[in-house]
Design an enzyme around this catalytic site. Structure first.
Site, PDB file in Angstrom:
ATOM      1  N   TRP A  18       1.023  -1.332   0.226  1.00  0.00           N
ATOM      2  CA  TRP A  18       0.274  -0.329   0.066  1.00  0.00           C
ATOM      3  C   TRP A  18       0.857   0.986  -0.397  1.00  0.00           C
ATOM      4  CZ3 TRP A  18      -5.251  -0.749  -0.085  1.00  0.00           C
ATOM      5  CH2 TRP A  18      -6.142  -0.186   0.131  1.00  0.00           C
ATOM      6  N   HIS A  52      -2.816 -11.636   2.291  1.00  0.00           N
ATOM      7  CA  HIS A  52      -3.875 -11.376   3.596  1.00  0.00           C
ATOM      8  C   HIS A  52      -4.982 -11.330   4.039  1.00  0.00           C
ATOM      9  CE1 HIS A  52      -3.486  -7.450   2.678  1.00  0.00           C
ATOM     10  NE2 HIS A  52      -4.796  -6.905   3.234  1.00  0.00           N
ATOM     11  N   HIS A  58      -8.486  -3.744  12.562  1.00  0.00           N
ATOM     12  CA  HIS A  58      -7.639  -3.154  11.475  1.00  0.00           C
ATOM     13  C   HIS A  58      -8.620  -1.989  11.324  1.00  0.00           C
ATOM     14  CE1 HIS A  58      -5.930  -2.168   7.424  1.00  0.00           C
ATOM     15  NE2 HIS A  58      -6.549  -2.027   7.339  1.00  0.00           N
ATOM     16  N   GLU A 171      -7.326 -11.057   1.491  1.00  0.00           N
ATOM     17  CA  GLU A 171      -7.268 -10.013   0.154  1.00  0.00           C
ATOM     18  C   GLU A 171      -5.886 -10.636   0.248  1.00  0.00           C
ATOM     19  OE1 GLU A 171      -9.323  -5.946   2.002  1.00  0.00           O
ATOM     20  OE2 GLU A 171      -7.765  -6.016   2.765  1.00  0.00           O
TER      21      GLU A 171
END
Length: 207
Positions: A18, A52, A58, A171
């Protein structure tokens, strides 16, 4: 791995993360020459690198952390569905798919074409999909994408909707060439007790 299909992103120095997140690195803390007996490595990475799972912590302050998640959700019979060229994953997109008895659903979008780079845009999960999946008994939703929400989203409506309806999130699965159908999935998170997510070694076996 006889019969098993590895759907995990390899972790190496160039694995895309990311934008702004911790880059992946692996190096030797001790070499065999230094220690006299062994090589010992050190890893630095984000908990959301590669393939993951997201724990609710989160995106929710009081959400469950990795150590509190039900491990049984991350292994067992799974259905792989292919929805290529789609911009929004909503109930209508799955209306013609038989998901009776499906607890774990993996959706292959083929939207992340070049995995050497972080994508600029991805299909999004419509929050309305969460209650629709829950009504049909789905407890895990996995995607070949880095997120279930738009990359620029701050309120993360799909993440919250899925958590609200008891659906776990996987994901970054690599589903290139994986045919639609029924499989056995194993994608256990690491025992990172207080973490907000965890890398997984995700594998499928046709059943």
């Amino acid at each position: 791995m006889s019969g098993w299909i590895d759907i995990s992103q390899p972790l190496h120095a160039k694995v895309p993360v990311w934008p702004g997140d911790t880059p992946f690195s692996y190096g030797l803390t001790w070499t065999k020459e230094q220690s006299g007996s062994v090589n010992v490595g050190q890893i630095t990475m984000s908990t959301h690198t590669g393939t993951h799972i997201d724990a609710p912590f989160h995106f929710e302050k009081e959400g469950k952390r990795v150590g509190e998640l039900d491990l049984s959700v991350y292994a067992g019979p799974t259905l792989v569905v292919v929805l290529e060229g789609i911009e929004r994953l909503h109930p209508e997109a799955l209306a013609q798919t038989d998901i009776s008895g499906v607890t774990r659903l993996l959706i292959r979008t083929d939207a992340w074409i070049d995995r050497s780079r972080f994508p600029e845009t991805i299909p999004l999960v419509d929050p309305a999909l969460a209650p629709w999946l829950q009504e049909r008994g789905v407890q895990l939703l996995g995607l070949d994408l880095p997120s279930v929400d738009p990359l620029d989203s701050k309120d993360l409506p799909a993440h919250h909707a899925l958590a609200r309806h008891g659906i776990h999130i996987l994901e970054g699965a690599v589903l290139d060439g994986v045919k639609p159908g029924r499989y056995e999935l194993v994608a256990f998170p690491l025992p990172l007790q207080d973490a907000d997510g965890s890398p997984v070694r995700a594998v499928l076996k046709p059943i």
